[in-house]
Design an enzyme around this catalytic site. Sequence first.
Site, PDB file in Angstrom:
ATOM      1  N   THR A  97       0.872  -1.169   0.000  1.00 63.69           N
ATOM      2  CA  THR A  97       0.000   0.000   0.000  1.00 63.69           C
ATOM      3  C   THR A  97       0.906   1.214   0.000  1.00 63.69           C
ATOM      4  O   THR A  97       1.564   1.530   0.995  1.00 63.69           O
ATOM      5  CB  THR A  97      -0.925   0.016   1.222  1.00 63.69           C
ATOM      6  OG1 THR A  97      -1.807  -1.104   1.159  1.00 63.69           O
ATOM      7  CG2 THR A  97      -1.768   1.298   1.253  1.00 63.69           C
ATOM      8  N   LYS A 172      -7.382   1.603  -3.329  1.00 63.48           N
ATOM      9  CA  LYS A 172      -7.098   1.261  -1.930  1.00 63.48           C
ATOM     10  C   LYS A 172      -7.357   2.466  -1.035  1.00 63.48           C
ATOM     11  O   LYS A 172      -7.823   2.323   0.108  1.00 63.48           O
ATOM     12  CB  LYS A 172      -5.654   0.780  -1.788  1.00 63.48           C
ATOM     13  CG  LYS A 172      -5.232   0.422  -0.358  1.00 63.48           C
ATOM     14  CD  LYS A 172      -6.033  -0.747   0.208  1.00 63.48           C
ATOM     15  CE  LYS A 172      -5.639  -1.082   1.646  1.00 63.48           C
ATOM     16  NZ  LYS A 172      -4.354  -1.773   1.758  1.00 63.48           N
ATOM     17  N   LYS A 240      -0.411   5.319   8.374  1.00 62.87           N
ATOM     18  CA  LYS A 240       0.415   5.442   7.168  1.00 62.87           C
ATOM     19  C   LYS A 240      -0.479   5.568   5.937  1.00 62.87           C
ATOM     20  O   LYS A 240      -0.287   6.460   5.088  1.00 62.87           O
ATOM     21  CB  LYS A 240       1.327   4.229   7.024  1.00 62.87           C
ATOM     22  CG  LYS A 240       2.260   4.289   5.810  1.00 62.87           C
ATOM     23  CD  LYS A 240       2.607   2.911   5.266  1.00 62.87           C
ATOM     24  CE  LYS A 240       1.495   2.353   4.405  1.00 62.87           C
ATOM     25  NZ  LYS A 240       1.839   1.112   3.691  1.00 62.87           N
TER      26      LYS A 240
END
Length: 288
Positions: A97, A172, A240
């Site tokens: 990711t 995502k 994050k």
Amino acid sequence: MAKVAFLGLGVMGSPMAGHLAKKGHDVTVFNRTGAKAEAWVAANGGQAAATPREAAAGCAIVFACVGNDDDLRSVVLGADGAFAGMERGAIFVDHTTASAEVARELSAAADAAGLRFIDAPVSGGQAGAENGVLTVMCGGEEATYAEAEPVIMAYAKSCRLLGPSGSGQLTKMVNQIAIAGAVQGLSEAIHFGKRAGLDIEAVLDVISKGAAGSWQMENRGRTMNADKFDFGFAVEWMRKDLGILLAESRRNGARLPVTALVDQFYAEVEAMGGKRWDTSSLIARLER
């Protein structure tokens, strides 16, 4: 069956690579901590390599699942990076990711080297990786995706191409935005129900059957009620991801007031010592 490499053997990468081996693929692994790679080989077969370049040599597809943009560049680029060892026409599939920017950067670098690139972040967490039922969101060329998809399905229940390079990472981000709001809403609902003196187990059983039902409610509602967070997708990982998508929103002009607020709530959870708690620990800042 394909000759493949897998770079990064963390809580996600290790079981994903394991599913590739179980499906009969010839798997070479690389991990910055070499002992992890050797332990993986002892458990799953295949072989370990000392560098990403060595792992990628002769492979039809090279997979990666590492921490962030910089980690990704470190295993892809440079003299010992995977691109240096890959043969023309080989495919690099990135499950990290990361930002859409780094996906486009590496896609361009792959193209210049005669390679092909798919950005393919996943959803489903550690349990999804272990059980081989991840959801994979992909960006790249259709022909490249068509070659990679059957191999990816070794550890996925759903895999889809969403558009050109970067589209997987952007999807995502959409996923994480939706999760952030859902977990905060569920946290407040359970907190309110407790203060109202309700039987939360019974309440969740009833409302999960209606319009309020969600994956978060089904899989996290009872553990949230029990104040259990020592599992799942860690708060520091979620922060994050939220940092990446909030930076992207500043570039594309999207307004994400709830997501930005939830990010600050997660910062409070971190300050409580909850960096490694599951993301459902948002309720802890209301209860403690």
